[in-house]
Write a protein that holds these residues in place. Structure first.
Motif, mmCIF file in Angstrom:
data_model
loop_
_atom_site.group_PDB
_atom_site.id
_atom_site.type_symbol
_atom_site.label_atom_id
_atom_site.label_comp_id
_atom_site.label_asym_id
_atom_site.label_seq_id
_atom_site.Cartn_x
_atom_site.Cartn_y
_atom_site.Cartn_z
ATOM 1 N N TRP A 15 26.310 -26.338 5.484
ATOM 2 C CA TRP A 15 27.364 -25.679 4.700
ATOM 3 C C TRP A 15 27.062 -24.188 4.683
ATOM 4 N N GLN A 35 31.920 -26.084 6.795
ATOM 5 C CA GLN A 35 30.859 -27.000 7.226
ATOM 6 C C GLN A 35 30.866 -26.998 8.747
ATOM 7 N N TYR A 57 23.670 -30.071 0.108
ATOM 8 C CA TYR A 57 24.857 -30.733 -0.406
ATOM 9 C C TYR A 57 25.204 -31.849 0.571
ATOM 10 N N CYS A 62 22.413 -25.863 2.819
ATOM 11 C CA CYS A 62 23.411 -24.848 2.459
ATOM 12 C C CYS A 62 22.809 -23.478 2.701
ATOM 13 N N LEU A 93 28.960 -28.324 -5.780
ATOM 14 C CA LEU A 93 29.139 -27.334 -4.717
ATOM 15 C C LEU A 93 29.383 -25.944 -5.321
#
Ligand SMILES: [Zn+2]
Length: 269
Positions: A15, A35, A57, A62, A93
Motif C-alpha cells: 500500500w 495498492q 494492512y 504500507c 487504514l
C-alpha cells in the motif's frame, strides 16, 4: 513499527501513501489508497530511497512516499485531504495514513538541527533524526490534547468553536500545557472555555488526530457548578442539549462523536 532506510522488493504488493503538499494521492476504488508492486509505479522511483514503512494492512506493507511540494502524476488517482479519506475507508487504514502524514511532516521539518543548525541524518533503528555535530536528537512531535464530554442528567454540554463549520456543536477540547497533568488540563480548559466546574472525571479512550499531530485523550465528566459563559475567543456558543434532541454533531469516526454516544449511553442507565 516505523522503519526508514529501506530496501523495498520490486514485486511485492504494498500500500502506498503518497503525499504532496498536505494532500494524499487517492484512488476512486475502495479502499482509496494505491495498492501495487513497486515495479508498477514508475512515478515514485525518484523518491523511493526516502520511503518509510509505516505499518501493515491486510498482510501487505504500507509505505510513505513524500513528494513534498512536487505533484505526482498517476492515472485514475487524485490528490485530496486526509479528512476525505476518513469518510471513505476503514478506520485502520485511516490511522496508517495519519501516521504516514505525521512521519512526512516530521521529515520535512527536521532536516536541520534545532540547536546548532547543521544538517541532520536519519537514525536507522528508530524514527528519529540525529545531528552529528552537537549530538542533538529529535523525535516526531506529538501534541497531547484533552477532549471532554460534560453530562448533567439527561443533558450534555456542547459548544461551537470559531472553526466549526455547518453549525456543528462538539465537546470541549484543548492542548495540554507544559508541566500539566491530563486531569488538570481538562479542569482548566473547561473553566477557561465555558466557565463551568466539573467533577467525577473518568478516562474514556484516545485517538491520534493528524491535523497536524495531536493525540486526543477523551474524558467524560459530570457537571458540578457555574453558569455557561463562552470565552468568545475559542468558543462562540455553548449550551446544554437534551440527548434526545442533539444539534449537528461530529461523526462517530472521531473521538468527539464517540464521547457524545458514550455519555448518552451512560445517561440512559
Ligand atoms: Zn546540532
Amino acid at each position: 513499527m516505523i522503519v526508514q532506510n529501506l530496501k523495498i522488493p520490486a514485486d511485492q504488493s504494498a500500500w502506498w501513501f503518497v503525499f504532496s503538499g498536505n494532500q494524499l494521492l487517492q484512488v476512486e476504488s475502495t479502499p482509496g489508497v494505491i495498492q501495487a508492486c513497486r515495479q508498477e509505479l514508475d512515478f515514485i522511483h525518484p523518491y523511493i530511497a526516502d520511503a518509510v514503512q509505516v505499518g501493515h494492512y491486510q498482510d501487505s506493507p504500507c509505505y510513505l512516499i513524500d513528494f513534498n511540494a512536487e505533484e505526482p502524476q498517476y492515472p485514475s488517482a487524485e490528490l485530496a485531504g486526509l479528512r476525505d479519506l476518513l469518510i471513505k475507508v476503514d478506520i485502520e487504514l485511516f490511522h496508517i495514513a495519519a501516521r504516514a502524514w505525521q512521519v512526512a511532516l516530521f521529515q520535512r521539518t527536521h532536516r536541520f538541527c534545532g540547536q546548532c543548525g547543521s544538517a541532520t541524518n536519519k537514525v536507522d533503528w528508530e524514527l528519529a533524526v540525529q545531528c552529528h555535530v552537537c549530538q542533538h536528537r529529535c523525535y516526531p512531535r506529538i501534541s497531547p490534547c484533552i477532549i471532554v464530554a460534560i453530562r448533567n442528567g439527561k443533558q450534555i454540554l456542547l459548544a461551537q468553536g470559531k472553526h466549526h463549520k455547518n453549525d456543528m456543536y462538539s465537546t470541549l477540547a484543548g492542548f495540554v500545557e507544559s508541566g500539566e497533568s491530563l486531569e488538570q488540563a481538562v479542569h482548566r480548559e473547561v473553566m477557561e472555555e465555558v466557565g463551568v466546574k466539573i467533577k467525577n472525571l473518568r478516562y474514556f479512550s484516545s485517538q491520534p488526530w493528524p491535523f497536524p499531530h495531536s493525540l486526543m485523550m477523551g474524558y467524560i465528566a459530570d457537571y458540578d457548578s457555574g453558569d455557561i459563559t463562552p470565552d468568545g475567543h475559542e468558543i462562540i456558543k455553548a449550551d446544554w442539549f437534551d440527548f434526545d434532541n442533539l444539534p449537528h454533531i461530529p461523526s462517530p469516526y472521531s473521538i468527539a462523536g464517540q464521547l457524545i454516544a458514550a455519555a448518552k449511553e451512560q445517561s440512559d442507565r
